[in-house]
Design a protein around this motif. Structure first.
Motif, PDB file in Angstrom:
ATOM      1  N   SER A  85      -7.063 -50.129  92.710  1.00 58.20           N
ATOM      2  CA  SER A  85      -5.732 -50.003  93.280  1.00 58.20           C
ATOM      3  C   SER A  85      -5.520 -48.587  93.794  1.00 58.20           C
ATOM      4  O   SER A  85      -5.981 -47.621  93.185  1.00 58.20           O
ATOM      5  CB  SER A  85      -4.695 -50.336  92.221  1.00 58.20           C
ATOM      6  N   GLN A  86      -4.833 -48.455  94.902  1.00 62.36           N
ATOM      7  CA  GLN A  86      -4.567 -47.150  95.480  1.00 62.36           C
ATOM      8  C   GLN A  86      -3.343 -46.481  94.865  1.00 62.36           C
ATOM      9  O   GLN A  86      -2.988 -45.371  95.220  1.00 62.36           O
ATOM     10  CB  GLN A  86      -4.361 -47.281  96.995  1.00 62.36           C
ATOM     11  N   GLN A  87      -2.684 -47.176  93.943  1.00 60.84           N
ATOM     12  CA  GLN A  87      -1.485 -46.642  93.295  1.00 60.84           C
ATOM     13  C   GLN A  87      -1.921 -45.634  92.236  1.00 60.84           C
ATOM     14  O   GLN A  87      -2.532 -45.989  91.242  1.00 60.84           O
ATOM     15  CB  GLN A  87      -0.675 -47.779  92.664  1.00 60.84           C
ATOM     16  N   THR A  88      -1.617 -44.347  92.458  1.00 63.20           N
ATOM     17  CA  THR A  88      -1.964 -43.311  91.487  1.00 63.20           C
ATOM     18  C   THR A  88      -0.735 -42.935  90.678  1.00 63.20           C
ATOM     19  O   THR A  88       0.382 -43.344  90.991  1.00 63.20           O
ATOM     20  CB  THR A  88      -2.494 -42.052  92.209  1.00 63.20           C
ATOM     21  N   PHE A  89      -0.977 -42.160  89.648  1.00 61.46           N
ATOM     22  CA  PHE A  89       0.121 -41.739  88.779  1.00 61.46           C
ATOM     23  C   PHE A  89       1.149 -40.931  89.565  1.00 61.46           C
ATOM     24  O   PHE A  89       2.354 -41.133  89.434  1.00 61.46           O
ATOM     25  CB  PHE A  89      -0.426 -40.912  87.608  1.00 61.46           C
ATOM     26  N   GLY A  90       0.704 -40.005  90.421  1.00 61.84           N
ATOM     27  CA  GLY A  90       1.614 -39.171  91.215  1.00 61.84           C
ATOM     28  C   GLY A  90       2.470 -39.992  92.162  1.00 61.84           C
ATOM     29  O   GLY A  90       3.666 -39.749  92.320  1.00 61.84           O
ATOM     30  N   LYS A  91       1.851 -40.988  92.799  1.00 61.11           N
ATOM     31  CA  LYS A  91       2.601 -41.841  93.728  1.00 61.11           C
ATOM     32  C   LYS A  91       3.680 -42.619  92.987  1.00 61.11           C
ATOM     33  O   LYS A  91       4.807 -42.747  93.462  1.00 61.11           O
ATOM     34  CB  LYS A  91       1.663 -42.813  94.435  1.00 61.11           C
ATOM     35  N   SER A  92       3.328 -43.161  91.842  1.00 60.07           N
ATOM     36  CA  SER A  92       4.313 -43.964  91.095  1.00 60.07           C
ATOM     37  C   SER A  92       5.455 -43.088  90.587  1.00 60.07           C
ATOM     38  O   SER A  92       6.616 -43.510  90.587  1.00 60.07           O
ATOM     39  CB  SER A  92       3.646 -44.702  89.932  1.00 60.07           C
ATOM     40  N   GLU A  93       5.167 -41.840  90.201  1.00 59.95           N
ATOM     41  CA  GLU A  93       6.216 -40.922  89.749  1.00 59.95           C
ATOM     42  C   GLU A  93       7.171 -40.570  90.894  1.00 59.95           C
ATOM     43  O   GLU A  93       8.380 -40.523  90.725  1.00 59.95           O
ATOM     44  CB  GLU A  93       5.601 -39.647  89.165  1.00 59.95           C
ATOM     45  N   ARG A  94       6.600 -40.302  92.080  1.00 60.65           N
ATOM     46  CA  ARG A  94       7.438 -39.991  93.246  1.00 60.65           C
ATOM     47  C   ARG A  94       8.322 -41.170  93.608  1.00 60.65           C
ATOM     48  O   ARG A  94       9.490 -41.011  93.952  1.00 60.65           O
ATOM     49  CB  ARG A  94       6.566 -39.591  94.447  1.00 60.65           C
ATOM     50  N   GLU A  95       7.778 -42.373  93.526  1.00 63.98           N
ATOM     51  CA  GLU A  95       8.556 -43.575  93.822  1.00 63.98           C
ATOM     52  C   GLU A  95       9.697 -43.745  92.826  1.00 63.98           C
ATOM     53  O   GLU A  95      10.823 -44.077  93.204  1.00 63.98           O
ATOM     54  CB  GLU A  95       7.634 -44.805  93.789  1.00 63.98           C
ATOM     55  N   LYS A  96       9.435 -43.463  91.541  1.00 64.41           N
ATOM     56  CA  LYS A  96      10.481 -43.556  90.513  1.00 64.41           C
ATOM     57  C   LYS A  96      11.598 -42.550  90.802  1.00 64.41           C
ATOM     58  O   LYS A  96      12.784 -42.878  90.700  1.00 64.41           O
ATOM     59  CB  LYS A  96       9.907 -43.299  89.123  1.00 64.41           C
ATOM     60  N   LYS A  97      11.239 -41.321  91.162  1.00 64.31           N
ATOM     61  CA  LYS A  97      12.233 -40.282  91.472  1.00 64.31           C
ATOM     62  C   LYS A  97      13.071 -40.678  92.683  1.00 64.31           C
ATOM     63  O   LYS A  97      14.289 -40.499  92.701  1.00 64.31           O
ATOM     64  CB  LYS A  97      11.546 -38.937  91.751  1.00 64.31           C
ATOM     65  N   ARG A  98      12.429 -41.231  93.704  1.00 61.21           N
ATOM     66  CA  ARG A  98      13.139 -41.637  94.915  1.00 61.21           C
ATOM     67  C   ARG A  98      14.149 -42.739  94.610  1.00 61.21           C
ATOM     68  O   ARG A  98      15.298 -42.691  95.052  1.00 61.21           O
ATOM     69  CB  ARG A  98      12.122 -42.102  95.963  1.00 61.21           C
ATOM     70  N   LEU A  99      13.738 -43.712  93.813  1.00 61.62           N
ATOM     71  CA  LEU A  99      14.634 -44.803  93.444  1.00 61.62           C
ATOM     72  C   LEU A  99      15.782 -44.306  92.573  1.00 61.62           C
ATOM     73  O   LEU A  99      16.926 -44.757  92.712  1.00 61.62           O
ATOM     74  CB  LEU A  99      13.858 -45.911  92.725  1.00 61.62           C
ATOM     75  N   LYS A 100      15.482 -43.359  91.677  1.00 59.42           N
ATOM     76  CA  LYS A 100      16.531 -42.804  90.809  1.00 59.42           C
ATOM     77  C   LYS A 100      17.572 -42.060  91.649  1.00 59.42           C
ATOM     78  O   LYS A 100      18.778 -42.188  91.425  1.00 59.42           O
ATOM     79  CB  LYS A 100      15.896 -41.860  89.785  1.00 59.42           C
ATOM     80  N   LYS A 101      17.120 -41.261  92.632  1.00 57.09           N
ATOM     81  CA  LYS A 101      18.046 -40.544  93.525  1.00 57.09           C
ATOM     82  C   LYS A 101      18.925 -41.516  94.291  1.00 57.09           C
ATOM     83  O   LYS A 101      20.121 -41.308  94.456  1.00 57.09           O
ATOM     84  CB  LYS A 101      17.262 -39.691  94.533  1.00 57.09           C
ATOM     85  N   LYS A 139      23.025 -41.693  94.110  1.00 54.42           N
ATOM     86  CA  LYS A 139      23.817 -41.557  95.328  1.00 54.42           C
ATOM     87  C   LYS A 139      24.771 -42.744  95.461  1.00 54.42           C
ATOM     88  O   LYS A 139      25.939 -42.577  95.829  1.00 54.42           O
ATOM     89  CB  LYS A 139      22.882 -41.479  96.534  1.00 54.42           C
ATOM     90  N   LYS A 140      24.269 -43.928  95.157  1.00 49.69           N
ATOM     91  CA  LYS A 140      25.091 -45.140  95.238  1.00 49.69           C
ATOM     92  C   LYS A 140      26.241 -45.079  94.236  1.00 49.69           C
ATOM     93  O   LYS A 140      27.383 -45.425  94.555  1.00 49.69           O
ATOM     94  CB  LYS A 140      24.215 -46.359  94.967  1.00 49.69           C
ATOM     95  N   LYS A 141      25.960 -44.600  93.004  1.00 50.48           N
ATOM     96  CA  LYS A 141      26.984 -44.480  91.967  1.00 50.48           C
ATOM     97  C   LYS A 141      28.066 -43.483  92.387  1.00 50.48           C
ATOM     98  O   LYS A 141      29.264 -43.737  92.201  1.00 50.48           O
ATOM     99  CB  LYS A 141      26.369 -44.056  90.644  1.00 50.48           C
TER     100      LYS A 141
END
Length: 151
Positions: free
Chosen positions: A4-20, A24-26
């Protein structure tokens, strides 16, 4: 089979983006709820005042200035030739001059400004404390005294 091309760094960045995005929505929902509770609508219309600031009151129409479209100049204005009204020949005193290096400084007697002079801009041989006549010319680092001659 490939990994899989999903690395730890990519998944962390995706989590941060979704959290932001969620934060913002809240915040947006909280602002809407606050506006409903307090009855604030914000500024419905924003006007630019004469001082350049945004206001909620319209400007006074009696102070309106009419401008013709032809008079508006876009871009950098053309440089005009400025004619010098003052006498280009100035008087001054040599405050410092080094013959071995070939440069020195002259203090203007009227404005007390100090101007650089080079041996190439001399008409007469000068030394310190001499009274001189000179003209100014734009140099690399400011105004230079040129055509320097003794009084």
């Amino acid at each position: 089979m490939g990994r899989s091309q999903q690395t730890f760094g990519k998944s962390e960045r995706e989590k941060k983006r979704l959290k932001k995005r969620e934060e913002k929505k809240k915040k947006m929902e909280a602002r809407k709820l606050d506006a409903k509770e307090n009855g604030k609508k914000g500024i419905e219309f924003a006007y630019v005042g004469y001082d350049g600031q945004l206001t909620d009151t319209p400007p006074d129409p009696s102070k309106k200035i009419k401008v013709k479209a032809k008079t508006i100049e876009l871009g950098i204005p053309k440089k005009t030739e400025e004619t010098e009204v003052f006498n280009p020949v100035r008087k001054g005193t040599v405050s410092f001059f080094d013959h071995s290096k070939g440069f020195g400084f002259i203090i203007d007697s009227e404005t007390q400004e100090k101007f650089f002079t080079h041996v190439s801009g001399l008409i007469d041989e000068i030394s310190e404390a001499n009274k001189v006549l000179f003209e100014l010319e734009k140099g690399q680092k400011g105004m230079n005294a040129v055509r320097v001659k003794l009084l």
